[in-house]
Motif scaffolding. Structure first.
Motif, PDB file in Angstrom:
ATOM      1  N   ILE A 289       0.829  -1.206   0.000  1.00  0.00           N
ATOM      2  CA  ILE A 289       0.000   0.000   0.000  1.00  0.00           C
ATOM      3  C   ILE A 289       0.864   1.257   0.000  1.00  0.00           C
ATOM      4  CG2 ILE A 289      -0.266   0.207   2.519  1.00  0.00           C
ATOM      5  CD1 ILE A 289      -3.310   0.827   1.817  1.00  0.00           C
ATOM      6  N   ASP A 290       2.027   1.203   0.678  1.00  0.00           N
ATOM      7  CA  ASP A 290       2.939   2.351   0.671  1.00  0.00           C
ATOM      8  C   ASP A 290       3.509   2.568  -0.726  1.00  0.00           C
ATOM      9  OD1 ASP A 290       2.495   2.696   3.340  1.00  0.00           O
ATOM     10  OD2 ASP A 290       4.401   1.823   4.006  1.00  0.00           O
ATOM     11  N   THR A 291       3.796   1.474  -1.429  1.00  0.00           N
ATOM     12  CA  THR A 291       4.335   1.576  -2.790  1.00  0.00           C
ATOM     13  C   THR A 291       3.376   2.322  -3.698  1.00  0.00           C
ATOM     14  OG1 THR A 291       5.557  -0.501  -2.505  1.00  0.00           O
ATOM     15  CG2 THR A 291       5.185   0.248  -4.760  1.00  0.00           C
ATOM     16  N   VAL A 292       2.085   2.078  -3.519  1.00  0.00           N
ATOM     17  CA  VAL A 292       1.086   2.772  -4.329  1.00  0.00           C
ATOM     18  C   VAL A 292       1.092   4.266  -4.014  1.00  0.00           C
ATOM     19  CG1 VAL A 292      -1.384   2.997  -4.836  1.00  0.00           C
ATOM     20  CG2 VAL A 292      -0.367   0.728  -4.542  1.00  0.00           C
ATOM     21  N   ILE A 293       1.085   4.623  -2.736  1.00  0.00           N
ATOM     22  CA  ILE A 293       1.046   6.039  -2.332  1.00  0.00           C
ATOM     23  C   ILE A 293       2.287   6.776  -2.805  1.00  0.00           C
ATOM     24  CG2 ILE A 293       0.892   7.610  -0.356  1.00  0.00           C
ATOM     25  CD1 ILE A 293      -0.621   5.377   1.130  1.00  0.00           C
ATOM     26  N   MET A 294       3.414   6.061  -2.967  1.00  0.00           N
ATOM     27  CA  MET A 294       4.637   6.685  -3.460  1.00  0.00           C
ATOM     28  C   MET A 294       4.474   7.242  -4.874  1.00  0.00           C
ATOM     29  SD  MET A 294       7.614   4.070  -2.154  1.00  0.00           S
ATOM     30  CE  MET A 294       7.764   3.659  -0.415  1.00  0.00           C
ATOM     31  N   GLY A 295       3.384   6.864  -5.534  1.00  0.00           N
ATOM     32  CA  GLY A 295       3.104   7.428  -6.843  1.00  0.00           C
ATOM     33  C   GLY A 295       2.899   8.930  -6.804  1.00  0.00           C
ATOM     34  N   ASN A 296       2.531   9.465  -5.623  1.00  0.00           N
ATOM     35  CA  ASN A 296       2.463  10.909  -5.402  1.00  0.00           C
ATOM     36  C   ASN A 296       3.648  11.281  -4.524  1.00  0.00           C
ATOM     37  OD1 ASN A 296       1.937  13.561  -4.644  1.00  0.00           O
ATOM     38  ND2 ASN A 296      -0.276  13.243  -4.477  1.00  0.00           N
TER      39      ASN A 296
END
Length: 536
Positions: A81-88
């Motif tokens: 889930i953190d990897t996804v948020i790193m998209g921003n």
């Protein structure tokens, strides 16, 4: 919208594209095409701002642009889930700094002021809903809630790339840029991706060597050729037809103009010194007006792939009885029995990591089996194209010297001609193998198989480093080959061109389907299968 104005990119004297002016509009999905080395990835990096154009051209892009990362291992130690948020990235960095300041326990006036600024940044970017939004995207790509806090390193390769796609989509980007998103996906994953991207409403630009994928997803094709970028409506096949028709039309118009100019020139030559000076001048002006349209040389090159064989006396190519192969306690293949006749073309499909490569390596006896027998027919030697073929290519020698080591009396000139047909023209044949690109090494391996003339050809993911023209040429070459073929692939067009039989790996066993690709898909539709290839 992404707008490109007067962009040029060159490396030394080689111009990839010059003074490009194109617009990529919202709601459209563009396939970025061109042969290997045309500059597709370079152009995409110019669009993202990762590299600069050679000139002072300009690229305007939306505030939020999603870019799919290529390194599947980069986030192995991060939560999914953190990897996804790193998209921003700005939001993620603000959240990390906030957490670090709270953890430090120093709440001085300066720290409190900084925390106030950070909380404002997080609130303005909807950061308090970050995990909820990321979780929703993860559900959309097929990952249940209980996996969201697992580490990326626990995911299989195809799901890692799904998460990297989710990362690119996080935050609602107005534009989405994807470079070869299907490379590490199996057929069911690619089908899922086609459906998933069809729902994206922003501007999408994608590079892919998968023709079926481009036809299924794209509303337009942005083709890099003639040292520019030309946008065509429709999918890849539509682009090819339109491009061929346009060039044929211009060539015919040029021939008509040349014929008319020759007639005018004859009149000018006959009467230049006579009494018809006004008519001569009129015809000279007409000749200037009829100047042929300049056609820059196309960068599309198609290899000529044809496989011959030293025809063996045996009709039976392969007999396998009760084959079992395991790694430790994990049984990959169990009690598998099948026979293959000379001329059959077997396409092998299934989810990543399920045992397809294990099967072909066992068949050619690169891997020992636990039990069962593998019997090749008399004279049925096998030519093998490995998934990681770099290890099969000798380092530190020229490309032509590498091939000469396999020739059996054809001679230097014949091998040189073969290399020309495989797009190693002129000094390209003298390139040292260490310096070859992935596409060049792939074509060198195909040339080696053409020299060996084995009656059995075994390919493990042969399309990974080939451009669309080469994939099409390979499909035609294999379809015309009279020997036996085994191909592990996720490319539906290659499967369609080649298959007379399909081995489909599933978690419950191997489906041995006698029929071509279209018949297999009709019997086992994608929409009726789960991600692992089973009928639901």
């Amino acid at each position: 919208m992404i707008t490109v104005s007067d962009v040029t990119k060159s490396f030394g004297t080689r111009v990839l594209f010059e003074n490009v002016n194109v617009k990529f509009t919202p709601g459209n999905k563009y396939g970025l095409t061109g042969p290997n080395g045309a500059g597709k990835s370079t152009f995409l990096k110019i669009l993202t701002g990762e590299i600069e154009a050679t000139n002072r051209g300009k690229v305007s892009r939306p505030k939020k642009v999603g870019v799919m990362q290529q390194d599947q291992f980069a986030f192995d130690h991060e939560k999914i889930i953190d990897t996804v948020i790193m998209g921003n990235a700005p939001l993620w960095n603000a959240m990390k700094e906030r957490d670090a300041l709270y953890a430090a326990g120093d709440f001085s006036d300066e720290v409190m002021e900084r925390l106030g600024d950070i909380e404002t940044l997080v609130a303005d970017d909807n950061g308090y809903m970050a995990e909820i939004e990321a979780a929703e995207i993860l559900r959309g790509i097929g990952l249940p809630d209980e996996r969201h806090n697992d580490l990326m390193g626990t995911l299989p390769t195809d799901f890692k790339f799904r998460v990297l796609l989710a990362q690119a989509l996080y935050g609602g980007p107005e534009a989405l840029l994807l470079d070869e998103p299907t490379n590490h996906m199996d057929l069911d994953g690619i089908h899922w991706l086609e459906q998933f991207l069809s729902e994206y409403s922003g501007t999408m630009i994608v590079i892919s060597h998968d023709r079926h994928f481009l036809n299924a997803v794209c509303t337009h094709i942005a083709d890099i050729d003639y040292e520019t970028v030309i946008i065509y409506p429709g999918g890849y096949d539509d682009m090819v037809e339109h491009k061929m028709n346009s060039r044929t039309k211009i060539e015919q118009e040029n021939r008509d103009k040349a014929k008319k100019i020759a007639q005018l020139q004859e009149f000018v030559s006959r009467f230049a010194a006579g009494q018809r000076s006004s008519q001569v001048q009129s015809r000279k002006k007409e000749m200037d007006r009829l100047a042929p349209t300049e056609l820059k040389r196309s960068n599309i090159q198609r290899p000529y792939i044809r496989f011959d064989q030293n025809k063996p006396p045996s009709r039976d190519a392969l007999i396998v009885k009760n084959l079992t192969k395991s790694f430790g306690d994990h049984v990959v293949i169990k009690d598998f029995t099948f026979e293959v006749q000379r001329g059959e073309k077997v396409v092998i499909i299934g989810p990543n990591g399920i045992g397809k490569t294990t099967l072909v390596r066992s068949l050619i006896k690169e891997l020992p089996v636990d039990s069962g027998s593998i019997t090749w027919g008399h004279g049925m030697t096998q030519g093998y194209y490995a998934q990681d073929f770099a290890e099969q290519i000798t380092k530190g020698v020229s490309a032509i010297d590498y091939l000469m080591a396999f020739e059996t009396g054809e001679g230097y000139e014949v091998i040189r001609g073969l290399m020309g047909r495989m797009l190693f023209s002129g000094d390209d044949a003298l390139k040292i193998t260490d310096t070859l690109s992935g596409g060049e090494m792939a074509r060198l391996m195909l040339a080696r198989l053409m020299i060996s003339k084995d009656p059995v050809l075994v390919f493990d993911e042969p399309t990974n480093h080939l451009d669309l023209e080469s994939v099409n040429a390979l499909g035609e070459g294999l379809s015309m080959f009279e020997g036996a073929v085994f191909v592990v692939t996720h490319d539906q067009d290659l499967a369609s061109a080649v298959a007379t039989r399909v081995l489909s790996f599933t978690p419950t066993g191997i489906i041995d389907f006698h029929g071509d690709w279209e018949e297999f898909v009709a019997a086992y539709p994608f929409d009726e299968r789960d991600h692992h290839g089973r009928k639901s």
